[in-house]
Design a protein around this motif. Sequence first.
Motif, mmCIF file in Angstrom:
data_model
loop_
_atom_site.group_PDB
_atom_site.id
_atom_site.type_symbol
_atom_site.label_atom_id
_atom_site.label_comp_id
_atom_site.label_asym_id
_atom_site.label_seq_id
_atom_site.Cartn_x
_atom_site.Cartn_y
_atom_site.Cartn_z
ATOM 1 N N VAL A 458 0.873 -1.229 0.077
ATOM 2 C CA VAL A 458 -0.020 0.073 0.028
ATOM 3 C C VAL A 458 1.085 0.997 0.024
ATOM 4 N N TRP A 459 0.513 2.024 -0.897
ATOM 5 C CA TRP A 459 1.485 3.082 -1.224
ATOM 6 C C TRP A 459 0.784 4.406 -0.578
ATOM 7 N N PRO A 460 1.034 5.116 0.644
ATOM 8 C CA PRO A 460 0.647 6.195 1.200
ATOM 9 C C PRO A 460 0.109 7.363 0.445
ATOM 10 N N ALA A 461 1.068 7.718 -0.297
ATOM 11 C CA ALA A 461 0.673 8.867 -1.413
ATOM 12 C C ALA A 461 -0.505 8.475 -2.225
ATOM 13 N N GLU A 462 -0.642 7.302 -2.718
ATOM 14 C CA GLU A 462 -1.819 7.148 -3.647
ATOM 15 C C GLU A 462 -3.081 7.093 -2.811
ATOM 16 N N VAL A 463 -3.087 6.607 -1.704
ATOM 17 C CA VAL A 463 -4.269 6.670 -0.850
ATOM 18 C C VAL A 463 -4.527 7.944 -0.576
ATOM 19 N N GLU A 464 -3.679 8.831 0.010
ATOM 20 C CA GLU A 464 -3.758 10.197 0.405
ATOM 21 C C GLU A 464 -4.594 10.896 -0.922
ATOM 22 N N SER A 465 -4.162 10.760 -2.167
ATOM 23 C CA SER A 465 -4.382 11.427 -3.168
ATOM 24 C C SER A 465 -5.968 10.995 -3.545
ATOM 25 N N LEU A 466 -6.467 9.732 -3.543
ATOM 26 C CA LEU A 466 -7.762 9.323 -3.463
ATOM 27 C C LEU A 466 -8.567 9.916 -2.148
ATOM 28 N N MET A 467 -8.128 10.226 -1.163
ATOM 29 C CA MET A 467 -8.854 10.657 0.120
ATOM 30 C C MET A 467 -9.060 11.992 -0.199
ATOM 31 N N TYR A 468 -8.337 12.723 -0.883
ATOM 32 C CA TYR A 468 -8.415 14.235 -1.230
ATOM 33 C C TYR A 468 -9.767 14.504 -2.027
ATOM 34 N N ARG A 469 -10.402 13.408 -2.628
ATOM 35 C CA ARG A 469 -11.494 13.534 -3.363
ATOM 36 C C ARG A 469 -12.626 13.708 -2.416
ATOM 37 N N HIS A 470 -12.541 13.428 -1.068
ATOM 38 C CA HIS A 470 -13.723 13.733 -0.282
ATOM 39 C C HIS A 470 -14.041 15.022 0.043
ATOM 40 N N PRO A 471 -15.124 15.510 -0.168
ATOM 41 C CA PRO A 471 -15.379 17.113 -0.091
ATOM 42 C C PRO A 471 -15.054 17.461 1.642
ATOM 43 N N ALA A 472 -14.905 16.589 2.485
ATOM 44 C CA ALA A 472 -14.806 16.998 3.962
ATOM 45 C C ALA A 472 -13.471 17.047 4.539
ATOM 46 N N ILE A 473 -12.456 16.386 3.435
ATOM 47 C CA ILE A 473 -11.192 16.388 4.128
ATOM 48 C C ILE A 473 -10.346 17.304 3.501
ATOM 49 N N GLN A 474 -9.793 18.153 4.495
ATOM 50 C CA GLN A 474 -8.662 19.339 4.043
ATOM 51 C C GLN A 474 -7.330 18.742 3.926
ATOM 52 N N GLU A 475 -6.905 17.732 4.854
ATOM 53 C CA GLU A 475 -5.598 17.191 4.716
ATOM 54 C C GLU A 475 -5.562 15.855 5.341
ATOM 55 N N SER A 476 -4.843 15.139 4.642
ATOM 56 C CA SER A 476 -4.524 13.573 5.166
ATOM 57 C C SER A 476 -3.356 13.059 4.985
ATOM 58 N N CYS A 477 -2.886 12.279 6.122
ATOM 59 C CA CYS A 477 -1.542 11.804 6.130
ATOM 60 C C CYS A 477 -1.668 10.019 6.397
ATOM 61 N N VAL A 478 -1.367 9.353 5.520
ATOM 62 C CA VAL A 478 -1.438 8.074 5.630
ATOM 63 C C VAL A 478 -0.127 7.185 6.212
ATOM 64 N N ILE A 479 -0.425 6.431 7.196
ATOM 65 C CA ILE A 479 0.830 5.853 7.888
ATOM 66 C C ILE A 479 0.286 4.233 8.170
ATOM 67 N N SER A 480 1.272 3.809 8.614
ATOM 68 C CA SER A 480 0.969 2.073 8.973
ATOM 69 C C SER A 480 0.709 2.078 10.437
ATOM 70 N N THR A 481 -0.156 0.990 10.873
ATOM 71 C CA THR A 481 -0.398 0.815 12.468
ATOM 72 C C THR A 481 -0.384 -0.858 12.801
ATOM 73 N N PRO A 482 0.120 -1.055 13.824
ATOM 74 C CA PRO A 482 0.288 -2.539 13.851
ATOM 75 C C PRO A 482 -1.105 -3.268 13.726
ATOM 76 N N HIS A 483 -1.024 -4.597 13.247
ATOM 77 C CA HIS A 483 -2.289 -5.345 13.067
ATOM 78 C C HIS A 483 -1.936 -6.715 13.386
ATOM 79 N N ALA A 484 -2.856 -7.320 14.196
ATOM 80 C CA ALA A 484 -2.429 -8.597 14.955
ATOM 81 C C ALA A 484 -2.562 -9.690 13.598
ATOM 82 N N ARG A 485 -3.007 -9.624 12.574
ATOM 83 C CA ARG A 485 -3.149 -10.448 11.674
ATOM 84 C C ARG A 485 -2.331 -10.211 10.369
#
Length: 558
Positions: A458-485
């Motif tokens: 998953v490439w954060p810059a790509e996800v951020e670019s898509l999220m900016y299409r949401h009219p309510a989002i002013q800024e977004s920064c995508v990172i990773s978070t630990p996940h058990a599985r």
Amino acid sequence: MFDRHHAVWPENMPRHLSLPQTSLYTNLEVSALRYPDRDAINYYDSPITFAELKAQVDALAGYLQAQGVERGDRVLLFMQNAPQFIIGYYAILRANAIVVPVNPMNRTAELEHYLDDTDAAVAICGQELAGFIAPLVGHGNLRRVVVAAYSDYLTRDTDLPLPEEVQAPAAPVKGEGLVSWQQALAAGEPLGPLLVGPDDLAVFPYSSGTTGAPKGCMHTHRSVMATCVQGAVWSHGTTESVTLATLPYFHVTGMQGSMNSPIYGGSLIVLMTRWDRRVAATLIERYRVSRWVNIVTMAIDLLSDPQVEDFDLSSLENIGGGGAAMPAAVSDKLFQLTGLRYMEGYGLSETIAGTHINPTDKPKAQCLGIPVFDIDSRIINVETGEEMAVGEVGEIITHGPQVFQGYWKRPQETQKAFIELDGKRFFRTGDLGYYDEEGYFFIVDRVKRMINASGFKVWPAEVESLMYRHPAIQESCVISTPHARRGETVKACVVLAADQRGQVSEQQIIDWCRDEMAAYKVPQVVEFRDELPRSPTGKVMWRALQEQEWAGQARQAC
């Protein structure tokens, strides 16, 4: 030339391989000539011989040429694993064109980029995906979409439970520019000459980085041939090998290990459209599967089935892959059950699969393996380019016949991706690692900003670019978070527009993302923030957010 690993090189294995000086299509042509009546594919108990496979490839290639596809044109291949993927892939090559494999989890907004970037005029898709690409006919150059129903290739009864997409009967194909798979094959268009050779472009798997949208990795027939042949030889593949294909074919590991290598060797592919551990175990037993290329999470899932010991898995001779480190406990269970060790390896889209694989007789756990045939890999200081010594961490760089030509339409990024050392052009992988005294390579971190969720990149810059299409989002920064599985998963730190605060929930953002992007890219966690940390130059400090996230999760675990 790095040669520290030669002391552990597999016995009776050559260190150099002479590659065929032909197109990839020629591999199918030769196998069909040698073994016309041998099954090339078994699809949920329905067989297709090499002769049948080649005949359908040639028929579709003639149709593509009749649609104006010419040498060097790009054609999108947008479908799940199915016989039509294999036929479509080789038909595009036979039409002298370039395959652009697209993740079937992508949606319309994401497909726009692939069409704009490749100027593709023709696409081939599964019927369950037609609704995502049909609205784009007329967008850019796209004018024709061939729509395939997977159920067309269920020619025999089966007792296997089938995915919905495979069960679905062929639906009428309607809409501007759309034509059914069967119509395309039945068109009877004449086939022009094969013009491409080893140095022509063949496949553009898409990769990404920290600076924007996915980019095409330009691979020639020669570079794809390299890992196709190397993988077959390293795993002791023969005409009698039987390969279970569970990894998606749009992904370079599945494409090479479970499609191109078996076709090169004239052996059988047992093909699954979607992962199902019980179906996989049944197929291993039923068809005496000998080779299974997968990601670690698939092996873990199969071995966690309480009924796995009820199946005869004794035919397996080689199990391996990558995507994440294999846990020691799972590796031990695999060994107890099959007598085999999981063969971990390492590669990227830019190297069209493996550059490093563990020796079959001397594997090391949670290790990338050793450089394979004709590969020269080093570890360098990220900042200075100075070569590092045993045990010192730096960036993995690699030189070999499978390294790509560069990024499509991106000369500056191509230039940054390579470094010259000892008169050779090395690819900078962006991965931090080291090698031990015996020349085994290990990975410790990533220079590139990338999230590895169960083997999906998953490439954060790509996800951020898509999220900016949401009219309510002013800024977004995508990172990773630990996940058990999954090991790690996607988290989005979001700043809402001032007039939207209190009006939109985190779950609403997640639900919107599910509709707009592939499922593995969707943030599993959304955290609203008043602002994002910035550097003195105004850049969002994603690394600071990333470090805070993992440190915070570690404290909670204590």
